[in-house]
Design an enzyme around this catalytic site. Structure first.
Site, PDB file in Angstrom:
ATOM      1  N   TRP A 159      15.448  33.104  62.790  1.00 26.70           N
ATOM      2  CA  TRP A 159      15.950  31.785  63.171  1.00 26.70           C
ATOM      3  C   TRP A 159      16.457  31.846  64.609  1.00 26.70           C
ATOM      4  CZ3 TRP A 159      15.932  27.340  60.122  1.00 26.70           C
ATOM      5  CH2 TRP A 159      15.461  27.526  58.828  1.00 26.70           C
ATOM      6  N   LYS A 210      24.126  47.011  64.408  1.00 28.09           N
ATOM      7  CA  LYS A 210      22.822  46.841  63.785  1.00 28.09           C
ATOM      8  C   LYS A 210      22.828  46.032  62.507  1.00 28.09           C
ATOM      9  CE  LYS A 210      20.014  47.758  65.692  1.00 28.09           C
ATOM     10  NZ  LYS A 210      19.608  46.901  66.849  1.00 28.09           N
ATOM     11  N   THR A 211      23.824  45.192  62.344  1.00 31.14           N
ATOM     12  CA  THR A 211      23.859  44.389  61.128  1.00 31.14           C
ATOM     13  C   THR A 211      23.618  42.903  61.407  1.00 31.14           C
ATOM     14  OG1 THR A 211      26.248  44.182  61.386  1.00 31.14           O
ATOM     15  CG2 THR A 211      25.458  45.935  59.924  1.00 31.14           C
ATOM     16  N   GLY A 212      23.474  42.550  62.691  1.00 33.06           N
ATOM     17  CA  GLY A 212      23.262  41.144  63.050  1.00 33.06           C
ATOM     18  C   GLY A 212      24.439  40.572  63.821  1.00 33.06           C
ATOM     19  N   THR A 238      25.062  40.499  66.994  1.00 32.79           N
ATOM     20  CA  THR A 238      24.706  39.732  68.195  1.00 32.79           C
ATOM     21  C   THR A 238      24.278  38.327  67.806  1.00 32.79           C
ATOM     22  OG1 THR A 238      23.903  41.796  69.106  1.00 32.79           O
ATOM     23  CG2 THR A 238      23.357  39.805  70.332  1.00 32.79           C
ATOM     24  N   TYR A 288      10.039  47.506  62.283  1.00 31.63           N
ATOM     25  CA  TYR A 288       9.892  48.960  62.190  1.00 31.63           C
ATOM     26  C   TYR A 288       8.990  49.304  61.007  1.00 31.63           C
ATOM     27  CZ  TYR A 288      14.165  48.555  64.942  1.00 31.63           C
ATOM     28  OH  TYR A 288      15.088  48.210  65.884  1.00 31.63           O
ATOM     29  N   LYS A 307      16.317  42.634  70.070  1.00 31.60           N
ATOM     30  CA  LYS A 307      16.882  42.276  68.765  1.00 31.60           C
ATOM     31  C   LYS A 307      15.797  41.668  67.900  1.00 31.60           C
ATOM     32  CE  LYS A 307      21.052  43.386  69.916  1.00 31.60           C
ATOM     33  NZ  LYS A 307      21.740  44.532  69.331  1.00 31.60           N
ATOM     34  N   GLY A 308      15.766  42.129  66.671  1.00 26.29           N
ATOM     35  CA  GLY A 308      14.788  41.588  65.736  1.00 26.29           C
ATOM     36  C   GLY A 308      13.440  42.261  65.875  1.00 26.29           C
TER      37      GLY A 308
END
Ligand code: A3P
Length: 432
Positions: free
Chosen positions: A367, A57-59, A61, A387, A383-384
């Protein structure tokens, strides 16, 4: 000199050295004795030279996809079991051996330039992954992405909640019915169009979904969901009155693919519906005497955010110069600048100007890859997401909870010669 037959000798050996039962794989070409017995058919270059270790969950992917856009970098083949992630060093796959791992990478064409990488986001906090990785890939480069641990914990919790909705559906078939009622789509479609009723050839009133065993298996429920979508589409075509249902407010669960994805996410979410039962604040503040399942969820939510503890472990196995800490916040807002640093760190022959191949997609809010004709290709729907803001009490709790960990992290990064991520600098200023 006397010796036992091989099998008995092995038993004897492992009874004398029980810790050796757990293997520690090394690159066969690093040791002459191993190399001599290593098959001539095999190569020692079919291993990654870069690991993106997480945490989740920090980016990670996004970084994985960005790396894959570079012509010199070759990612692993996707795993059928765990989506794209191989997850070799952290769990049971490790016992499948290095041949199993090598199968995830193509046969090297030109050994000097092939630069394989893989990303498995659970390596970061794994107690065993760093040691195992260093034994097999001592010269590998390691990248970790660090986002404010409070934010990471919150996003992680939200995902558990979402993924576990489907789990509830599976476990308690009546929830399937309730979900439909809640979302209003399928339930209303049933009542108003009777399409599903026709398919089922069951009376509409008195369908006892609670007892419907049909809705238990993943495949079948995917099929059911497909039918529901057909009914929905059919209904739209008919343009019959909706009885006040606003279909623009359709819930997230709209397509078969998305549902299957959610099903997959559920598989990964270890079947734990606790996140649905407790609020985020209840999860993070659970006391020692709270139910075990809640405590487990709490720990899975908070422990990956003890960045200094985990990073220190990687740093005992890898030299600081082999590790790059990426600022997760910067990865979101300036991915091209992050990729400049990453390319330098990897020492790649060719340099790609990511400023030219990325574009900000206002609809996605992130991006994305720039395609021909100005179109963009973004990460998938999962993803992205956006919330609701975290409640102020949880924010205050987590600021306090992670204070010492973050101070420790800043010391560690200083020792490692790594710049502090922007969120960490802000956090330290606020805690003074
Ligand atoms: P959400 O999906 O919860 O919004 P990971 O891949 O490690 O699980 O991290 C997912 C997170 O990556 C997303 O969280 C999002 O905040 C972040 N992210 C960073 N860059 C992104 C990008 N270009 N597109 C989509 N998400 C991105």
């Amino acid at each position: 000199l006397q010796t036992l037959p091989p099998l008995q000798l092995a038993h004897k050996y492992f009874s004398l050295f029980p810790s050796d039962r757990d293997p520690l794989w090394q690159n066969p070409c690093e040791d002459k004795r191993h190399k001599d017995i290593w098959s001539k058919e095999k190569t020692c270059d079919r291993f990654p030279r870069l690991l993106v270790i997480g945490p989740q969950k920090t980016g990670t992917t996004a970084l994985y996809v960005l790396l894959g856009m570079h012509p010199d970098l070759i990612s692993n083949f996707p795993s059928k079991e765990t989506f794209e992630e191989v997850q070799f060093f952290n769990g049971h796959n490790y016992h499948r051996g290095i041949d199993w791992y090598m199968e995830y990478f193509p046969l090297p064409s030109n050994t000097s330039s092939d630069f394989y990488f893989e990303k498995s986001a659970s390596y970061f906090e794994s107690e065993v992954a760093a040691g195992r990785a260093a034994a097999l890939l001592p010269r590998a480069k390691i990248i970790t992405v660090l986002l404010n641990p409070a934010e990471r914990a919150y996003v992680w919790y939200q995902v558990q909640r979402e993924t576990n909705v489907w789990y509830q559906v599976q476990r308690e078939t009546n929830v399937w019915y309730q979900v439909q009622r809640e979302t209003n789509v399928w339930y209303q479609v049933q009542r108003e169009t009777n399409v599903w009723y026709q398919v089922q050839r069951e009376p509409t009133s008195g369908i006892r979904y609670r007892e419907s065993p049909r809705l238990v298996s993943g495949t079948e429920s995917a099929y059911v969901w497909y039918q529901v979508q057909s009914a929905y589409v059919w209904y739209q075509v008919q343009r019959e009155p909706t009885s006040g249902i606003s279909y623009t407010e359709r819930p997230r669960l709209v397509s078969v693919t998305e549902r299957v994805h959610i099903w997959y996410q559920h598989q990964r979410a270890h079947n734990d519906p606790v996140a649905l039962k407790y609020s985020f604040h209840e999860v993070i503040t659970a006391s020692r005497d709270a139910p075990v399942r809640l405590r487990v969820l709490q720990s899975r939510c908070l422990v990956p955010g003890w960045y200094a503890v985990h990073l220190e472990r990687w740093n005992t196995h890898y030299h600081s110069t082999q590790i790059l800490v990426v600022d997760g916040q910067m990865l979101k807002t300036e991915p091209a600048a992050v990729m400049d640093k990453v390319q330098k760190f990897l020492g790649l022959v060719n340099t790609v100007d990511y400023h030219k191949i990325l574009a900000f997609d206002p609809k996605k809010g992130f991006w994305c890859q720039l395609l021909e004709g100005g179109r963009t290709k973004c990460l998938g729907k999962s993803k992205g997401k956006r919330y609701p803001d975290m409640d102020p009490e949880s924010q205050a709790f987590l600021r306090e909870y992670y204070r010492d960990h973050n101070i420790e992290l800043s010391r560690l990064l200083y020792r490692m010669g790594q710049p502090l991520p922007s969120w960490l600098r802000d956090d330290l200023l606020n805690t003074r």
